[in-house]
Write a protein that holds these residues in place. Sequence first.
Motif, mmCIF file in Angstrom:
data_model
loop_
_atom_site.group_PDB
_atom_site.id
_atom_site.type_symbol
_atom_site.label_atom_id
_atom_site.label_comp_id
_atom_site.label_asym_id
_atom_site.label_seq_id
_atom_site.Cartn_x
_atom_site.Cartn_y
_atom_site.Cartn_z
ATOM 1 N N UNK A 93 27.650 21.222 -1.761
ATOM 2 C CA UNK A 93 28.448 20.133 -2.350
ATOM 3 C C UNK A 93 28.396 20.185 -3.875
ATOM 4 N N UNK A 94 27.192 20.373 -4.425
ATOM 5 C CA UNK A 94 27.041 20.432 -5.880
ATOM 6 C C UNK A 94 27.779 21.647 -6.450
ATOM 7 N N UNK A 95 27.606 22.804 -5.793
ATOM 8 C CA UNK A 95 28.258 24.023 -6.273
ATOM 9 C C UNK A 95 29.775 23.892 -6.244
ATOM 10 N N UNK A 96 30.306 23.265 -5.205
ATOM 11 C CA UNK A 96 31.754 23.089 -5.105
ATOM 12 C C UNK A 96 32.277 22.171 -6.206
ATOM 13 N N UNK A 97 31.539 21.093 -6.495
ATOM 14 C CA UNK A 97 31.958 20.197 -7.577
ATOM 15 C C UNK A 97 31.956 20.914 -8.926
ATOM 16 N N UNK A 98 30.950 21.753 -9.151
ATOM 17 C CA UNK A 98 30.884 22.513 -10.398
ATOM 18 C C UNK A 98 32.056 23.490 -10.489
ATOM 19 N N UNK A 99 32.381 24.151 -9.362
ATOM 20 C CA UNK A 99 33.486 25.111 -9.358
ATOM 21 C C UNK A 99 34.811 24.447 -9.722
ATOM 22 N N UNK A 100 35.040 23.237 -9.202
ATOM 23 C CA UNK A 100 36.306 22.568 -9.473
ATOM 24 C C UNK A 100 36.317 21.853 -10.819
ATOM 25 N N UNK A 101 35.147 21.663 -11.408
ATOM 26 C CA UNK A 101 35.093 21.031 -12.729
ATOM 27 C C UNK A 101 35.290 22.042 -13.848
ATOM 28 N N UNK A 102 34.953 23.311 -13.584
ATOM 29 C CA UNK A 102 35.048 24.348 -14.613
ATOM 30 C C UNK A 102 36.388 25.070 -14.525
ATOM 31 N N UNK A 103 36.866 25.559 -15.681
ATOM 32 C CA UNK A 103 38.166 26.239 -15.739
ATOM 33 C C UNK A 103 38.093 27.624 -16.364
ATOM 34 N N UNK A 123 17.695 32.847 3.645
ATOM 35 C CA UNK A 123 18.349 31.539 3.683
ATOM 36 C C UNK A 123 18.258 30.875 5.052
ATOM 37 N N UNK A 124 17.963 31.642 6.104
ATOM 38 C CA UNK A 124 17.839 31.057 7.437
ATOM 39 C C UNK A 124 16.686 30.052 7.511
ATOM 40 N N UNK A 125 15.697 30.244 6.665
ATOM 41 C CA UNK A 125 14.514 29.375 6.712
ATOM 42 C C UNK A 125 14.661 28.137 5.832
ATOM 43 N N UNK A 126 15.729 28.022 5.080
ATOM 44 C CA UNK A 126 15.938 26.842 4.239
ATOM 45 C C UNK A 126 16.418 25.671 5.085
ATOM 46 N N UNK A 127 16.059 24.452 4.717
ATOM 47 C CA UNK A 127 16.545 23.270 5.462
ATOM 48 C C UNK A 127 18.065 23.152 5.374
ATOM 49 N N UNK A 128 18.684 22.772 6.488
ATOM 50 C CA UNK A 128 20.145 22.650 6.528
ATOM 51 C C UNK A 128 20.640 21.611 5.530
ATOM 52 N N UNK A 129 19.921 20.506 5.396
ATOM 53 C CA UNK A 129 20.321 19.462 4.466
ATOM 54 C C UNK A 129 20.344 19.949 3.029
ATOM 55 N N UNK A 130 19.345 20.749 2.652
ATOM 56 C CA UNK A 130 19.285 21.280 1.291
ATOM 57 C C UNK A 130 20.445 22.235 1.026
ATOM 58 N N UNK A 131 20.770 23.068 2.007
ATOM 59 C CA UNK A 131 21.880 24.012 1.823
ATOM 60 C C UNK A 131 23.225 23.290 1.720
ATOM 61 N N UNK A 132 23.427 22.276 2.550
ATOM 62 C CA UNK A 132 24.686 21.525 2.496
ATOM 63 C C UNK A 132 24.800 20.735 1.196
ATOM 64 N N UNK A 133 23.679 20.171 0.732
ATOM 65 C CA UNK A 133 23.694 19.449 -0.545
ATOM 66 C C UNK A 133 23.980 20.409 -1.698
ATOM 67 N N UNK A 134 23.356 21.587 -1.660
ATOM 68 C CA UNK A 134 23.621 22.589 -2.689
ATOM 69 C C UNK A 134 25.068 23.050 -2.680
#
Length: 198
Positions: free
Chosen positions: A25-35, A12-23
Amino acid sequence: MISLTSPVETWAHRWPAGAKLAGLCVATMVLFAADGLIFHAATLFGCIALYALPGHVFLLAGLRRLFVLWPFLAVIFVWHVVTGTAIEGAVIAMRLITAVGLANLVTMTTKLSDMIDVVKWLATPLRAFGLNTRALELSIALVIRFTPALAEKGGQLTQSWRARSAKRAKWQIVMPFTVLAIDDAEHVAEALKARGGL
């Protein structure tokens, strides 16, 4: 101040910072949308698996940083047991651990300078209106850097209390911890002022 970046080199160190931060954000939204309980148990297991992939050194380092969540988890557990909503409490606890765990995973595998560059790029529209975004960029860097430093000092205060008393440290360390935080903030403010400020 210390860096949150892991010394263990991972994929994961070689992944772009923008891609990781965007991912994140998406993962957090999914976590709070699911119950669903099963869904959150699976995502928590997946999060732990991501920590385990680079090896036990990285796994232990990540789990140590997540250990600071235990007071919040204890409050959630007690409250939901008392109110008879244990399943909802378990979902909230797993959601919290997974969300913070993923965020911690991003900070451990991303250089602070790379994250600041992403913030600088996101704040570009604000500069078009004449706003100075340096304060925003610096404040994010200070939060990321100071959080583990303050947590470490809190741990040292707790150890000092235990060395002098058989009772557990509770509210008694709040005041010295506050004084330490203010003292660190003053030192940083003086250093910034000596370098021209913002």
